[in-house]
Structure formats: C-alpha cells, structure tokens
Scaffold this motif. Sequence first.
Motif, PDB file in Angstrom:
ATOM      1  N   GLN A  24     -22.382 -39.490  41.497  1.00 52.75           N
ATOM      2  CA  GLN A  24     -21.080 -38.880  41.197  1.00 52.75           C
ATOM      3  C   GLN A  24     -21.162 -37.870  40.050  1.00 52.75           C
ATOM      4  OE1 GLN A  24     -18.074 -39.597  42.795  1.00 52.75           O
ATOM      5  NE2 GLN A  24     -19.158 -40.903  44.236  1.00 52.75           N
ATOM      6  N   GLU A  25     -22.381 -37.562  39.617  1.00 50.98           N
ATOM      7  CA  GLU A  25     -22.534 -36.652  38.478  1.00 50.98           C
ATOM      8  C   GLU A  25     -21.873 -35.307  38.780  1.00 50.98           C
ATOM      9  OE1 GLU A  25     -26.504 -35.239  36.366  1.00 50.98           O
ATOM     10  OE2 GLU A  25     -26.172 -37.390  36.093  1.00 50.98           O
ATOM     11  N   GLY A  26     -21.057 -34.838  37.854  1.00 49.84           N
ATOM     12  CA  GLY A  26     -20.369 -33.564  38.038  1.00 49.84           C
ATOM     13  C   GLY A  26     -19.074 -33.657  38.816  1.00 49.84           C
ATOM     14  N   ASN A  27     -18.697 -34.838  39.248  1.00 52.25           N
ATOM     15  CA  ASN A  27     -17.464 -35.031  40.006  1.00 52.25           C
ATOM     16  C   ASN A  27     -16.273 -34.988  39.051  1.00 52.25           C
ATOM     17  OD1 ASN A  27     -15.322 -35.877  41.593  1.00 52.25           O
ATOM     18  ND2 ASN A  27     -16.487 -37.499  42.606  1.00 52.25           N
ATOM     19  N   ALA A  28     -15.449 -33.976  39.195  1.00 48.63           N
ATOM     20  CA  ALA A  28     -14.330 -33.781  38.275  1.00 48.63           C
ATOM     21  C   ALA A  28     -13.314 -34.923  38.337  1.00 48.63           C
ATOM     22  CB  ALA A  28     -13.632 -32.459  38.586  1.00 48.63           C
ATOM     23  N   SER A  29     -13.256 -35.603  39.481  1.00 49.38           N
ATOM     24  CA  SER A  29     -12.263 -36.675  39.619  1.00 49.38           C
ATOM     25  C   SER A  29     -12.559 -37.866  38.718  1.00 49.38           C
ATOM     26  CB  SER A  29     -12.190 -37.148  41.073  1.00 49.38           C
ATOM     27  OG  SER A  29     -13.398 -37.770  41.479  1.00 49.38           O
ATOM     28  N   LEU A  30     -13.772 -37.940  38.187  1.00 52.60           N
ATOM     29  CA  LEU A  30     -14.119 -39.056  37.306  1.00 52.60           C
ATOM     30  C   LEU A  30     -13.346 -39.012  35.994  1.00 52.60           C
ATOM     31  CD1 LEU A  30     -18.022 -39.342  37.663  1.00 52.60           C
ATOM     32  CD2 LEU A  30     -16.249 -40.633  38.860  1.00 52.60           C
ATOM     33  N   THR A 101     -23.149 -42.492  35.750  1.00 49.84           N
ATOM     34  CA  THR A 101     -23.362 -41.650  36.925  1.00 49.84           C
ATOM     35  C   THR A 101     -24.843 -41.330  37.128  1.00 49.84           C
ATOM     36  OG1 THR A 101     -23.165 -39.558  35.707  1.00 49.84           O
ATOM     37  CG2 THR A 101     -21.131 -40.553  36.536  1.00 49.84           C
ATOM     38  N   THR A 102     -25.154 -40.877  38.348  1.00 51.45           N
ATOM     39  CA  THR A 102     -26.481 -40.333  38.670  1.00 51.45           C
ATOM     40  C   THR A 102     -26.270 -39.045  39.460  1.00 51.45           C
ATOM     41  OG1 THR A 102     -26.664 -41.549  40.773  1.00 51.45           O
ATOM     42  CG2 THR A 102     -27.490 -42.647  38.785  1.00 51.45           C
ATOM     43  N   PRO A 103     -27.292 -38.183  39.563  1.00 55.15           N
ATOM     44  CA  PRO A 103     -27.131 -36.915  40.287  1.00 55.15           C
ATOM     45  C   PRO A 103     -26.768 -37.124  41.759  1.00 55.15           C
ATOM     46  CG  PRO A 103     -29.093 -36.863  38.912  1.00 55.15           C
ATOM     47  CD  PRO A 103     -28.607 -38.285  38.909  1.00 55.15           C
ATOM     48  N   LYS A 104     -26.017 -36.189  42.299  1.00 53.73           N
ATOM     49  CA  LYS A 104     -25.603 -36.257  43.689  1.00 53.73           C
ATOM     50  C   LYS A 104     -26.803 -36.158  44.630  1.00 53.73           C
ATOM     51  CE  LYS A 104     -20.970 -34.300  42.972  1.00 53.73           C
ATOM     52  NZ  LYS A 104     -20.051 -33.184  43.304  1.00 53.73           N
ATOM     53  N   ASN A 106     -29.303 -37.963  45.255  1.00 54.86           N
ATOM     54  CA  ASN A 106     -30.614 -38.267  44.670  1.00 54.86           C
ATOM     55  C   ASN A 106     -30.775 -39.786  44.651  1.00 54.86           C
ATOM     56  OD1 ASN A 106     -32.848 -38.737  42.983  1.00 54.86           O
ATOM     57  ND2 ASN A 106     -32.438 -36.916  41.747  1.00 54.86           N
ATOM     58  N   TYR A 107     -31.308 -40.319  45.750  1.00 57.32           N
ATOM     59  CA  TYR A 107     -31.426 -41.778  45.852  1.00 57.32           C
ATOM     60  C   TYR A 107     -32.472 -42.327  44.893  1.00 57.32           C
ATOM     61  CZ  TYR A 107     -35.782 -41.392  48.566  1.00 57.32           C
ATOM     62  OH  TYR A 107     -37.067 -41.141  48.958  1.00 57.32           O
ATOM     63  N   LYS A 108     -33.451 -41.514  44.501  1.00 63.91           N
ATOM     64  CA  LYS A 108     -34.469 -41.985  43.568  1.00 63.91           C
ATOM     65  C   LYS A 108     -33.848 -42.282  42.207  1.00 63.91           C
ATOM     66  CE  LYS A 108     -38.133 -39.283  45.815  1.00 63.91           C
ATOM     67  NZ  LYS A 108     -39.150 -38.224  45.626  1.00 63.91           N
ATOM     68  N   ALA A 109     -33.062 -41.338  41.709  1.00 70.04           N
ATOM     69  CA  ALA A 109     -32.381 -41.556  40.427  1.00 70.04           C
ATOM     70  C   ALA A 109     -31.413 -42.725  40.537  1.00 70.04           C
ATOM     71  CB  ALA A 109     -31.645 -40.285  40.005  1.00 70.04           C
ATOM     72  N   ARG A 110     -30.764 -42.853  41.682  1.00 68.50           N
ATOM     73  CA  ARG A 110     -29.806 -43.946  41.879  1.00 68.50           C
ATOM     74  C   ARG A 110     -30.501 -45.301  41.824  1.00 68.50           C
ATOM     75  NH1 ARG A 110     -25.509 -44.435  46.960  1.00 68.50           N
ATOM     76  NH2 ARG A 110     -24.751 -46.548  46.488  1.00 68.50           N
ATOM     77  N   MET A 111     -31.651 -45.432  42.474  1.00 66.55           N
ATOM     78  CA  MET A 111     -32.386 -46.695  42.449  1.00 66.55           C
ATOM     79  C   MET A 111     -32.858 -47.032  41.041  1.00 66.55           C
ATOM     80  SD  MET A 111     -34.598 -46.563  45.990  1.00 66.55           S
ATOM     81  CE  MET A 111     -35.603 -47.976  45.516  1.00 66.55           C
ATOM     82  N   ASN A 112     -33.426 -46.036  40.347  1.00 73.44           N
ATOM     83  CA  ASN A 112     -33.909 -46.296  38.988  1.00 73.44           C
ATOM     84  C   ASN A 112     -32.776 -46.679  38.050  1.00 73.44           C
ATOM     85  OD1 ASN A 112     -36.643 -45.874  39.514  1.00 73.44           O
ATOM     86  ND2 ASN A 112     -36.544 -43.682  39.071  1.00 73.44           N
ATOM     87  N   ALA A 113     -31.637 -46.021  38.207  1.00 72.48           N
ATOM     88  CA  ALA A 113     -30.487 -46.344  37.363  1.00 72.48           C
ATOM     89  C   ALA A 113     -29.937 -47.734  37.693  1.00 72.48           C
ATOM     90  CB  ALA A 113     -29.396 -45.288  37.536  1.00 72.48           C
TER      91      ALA A 113
END
Length: 283
Positions: A24-30, A101-104, A106-113
């Motif tokens: 959700q990184e960069g998602n303005a609705s957050l 959040t993690t980058p849109k 990007n499943y690698k960053a999501r798993m690590n996070a």
Amino acid sequence: MSGALKQPVVKEVLPKQLLWGPEQEGNASLESMGRALSALGLCSASAQPGEAGGKYAVRHYTIEACGIAFGPLGFESLLRFCRGLDAELQSVQTGSPIVLTTPKENYKARMNAAVLLGCFLVLKHDLSVSDVAAKLGNEGDQKYPCAWCQTHSPKDDVLTVADCWHGAQIARHLGWVDPQVVEDDDLTNAMCKSYVSMSSMFDAAWMIPGSLMVSADPTTVTCDPNPATCKLLVPPGTEGDGHATRENCIDLSALHDLDDAETASIADSIHYLEDPETASIAD
C-alpha cells in the motif's frame, strides 16, 4: 511461494496503535487511517555501518552468489525493525495509528516485512504464532526460495514466513533473545554490533548465547578478501606446532567447556524442539 497472497488489505494488528497495509506504499487513502510508515525503512533508520539495513545479504558473498534468494533478512535487520517500531508506537497519538506499508506489487518486500512484523509481535507482545497468523492471514504460509538457487523450483521451497515466527517464539521462550532489547537503544546497538562483528570477522554466530556457536568452514573464511575477516587459522608462527599457546591465541575467553547446567540447558532445548507435546507452546 505457497499459494497466492491475498489481495492487499489493511488489517488492524494492535488496537488503535498499529495497522498492517502490505503493498500500500504511496496509497493516498491511508492518510485517513493513520500515519504510513515503510516497514523495511525501519531496518535502515538507525542502522550502523556494516549492517544490511532493509536489504537481503549474506556476508562474505556477493549478491550474485546468493542466486534468487531474497530473504528472510538478517538478525541485525530484525533487531533494528523491532526497536524502531517500538519507538514509533510509543509516540502514537490517539486516533492516528501507524500503518506499516510495503511497496506495491512487490511480494518479496511483503514477505520480508511479514517476517519482521510477526517476530516483533512475538518478541515484544509475547503473541503465539497462531495469534500472529490470525492477525496477518496467509502471510505466514508463503515459502522462500532456497538459498543459493539460481533458478526457482517451487517444489524445493521449504522455509515459510511462519517458520521464522516459530524461531522467534522459541528464542524468546528459551531465553536466547531478551525481549528488553526491543525497548532499549543501547541494548539494540550492542547486540547488532556484536552480531555484525562476529559474522564479518569469523562468519560465526551464537545459536544459544554463551553455549552454542555455529560457524562456516574456516578455510573459506580466511581466504575471504574482505579486510575485516580473520586471515589465519592459527596465530602466526605456530603453523607447524600442532597447537597454539595461550599467549599467542586470539582472546576467546568467552568460550569455555560446558558445565553440567549448560549441557542440561541444551538438552532441554533439543527436547523442547522435538517433543510433540510442546506444540501448544510453539503454536
């Protein structure tokens, strides 16, 4: 990976304090939900020289040698994340929780996070792995590609995100990691410095602090061109002696023969890991 990750949605992890918003990184609705914070950015915010920060790395090897492996991140990255997130949570204001959040896409960053967040919940809040899984959904089911592999063969993948959470719970339960490290800058700095120094110089790490250490093949370590790495198997001038004198040796006074209590502690640890009856604790 094991099964597709569910579409990213924002979930409450700690009531009124912490939300999980993968990809959700960069998602303005957050902005209407709270203060967005990069999960992997927490690994780098207070990192010292020599630490990996929010990147996957294996010391003594180039990133190319690691193949397609991308995680999980190293121990010092976990410590930095936990300490950074705990500090951020201390400043949370009513009505404005943190959204990790993690980058849109990007499943690698999501798993690590997800590994980092789950371990934080275990170490800091003493949640069980099943409790973490209930909060984070199927994040824990995802599998990492094997280290050193150059091509991906999903059938060979073994390590899951949840396995890392289990490791954190075992370490906390058996006293291998002090939960207070999450709450103290000095403790975090000291542990990170010790871990990085030992792994850089000797390619070694404590499995059970003060009792059990693991290390790489000493020959490859001494051949490493990195100037920080140990260069000799034995002290200079003792190569043909068959032994080294106490005066010549590197000071390894922290190492010692195990006494009865330490031997019993290791035996108890092995029993804990192998005994099915402890599954309720590990789960």
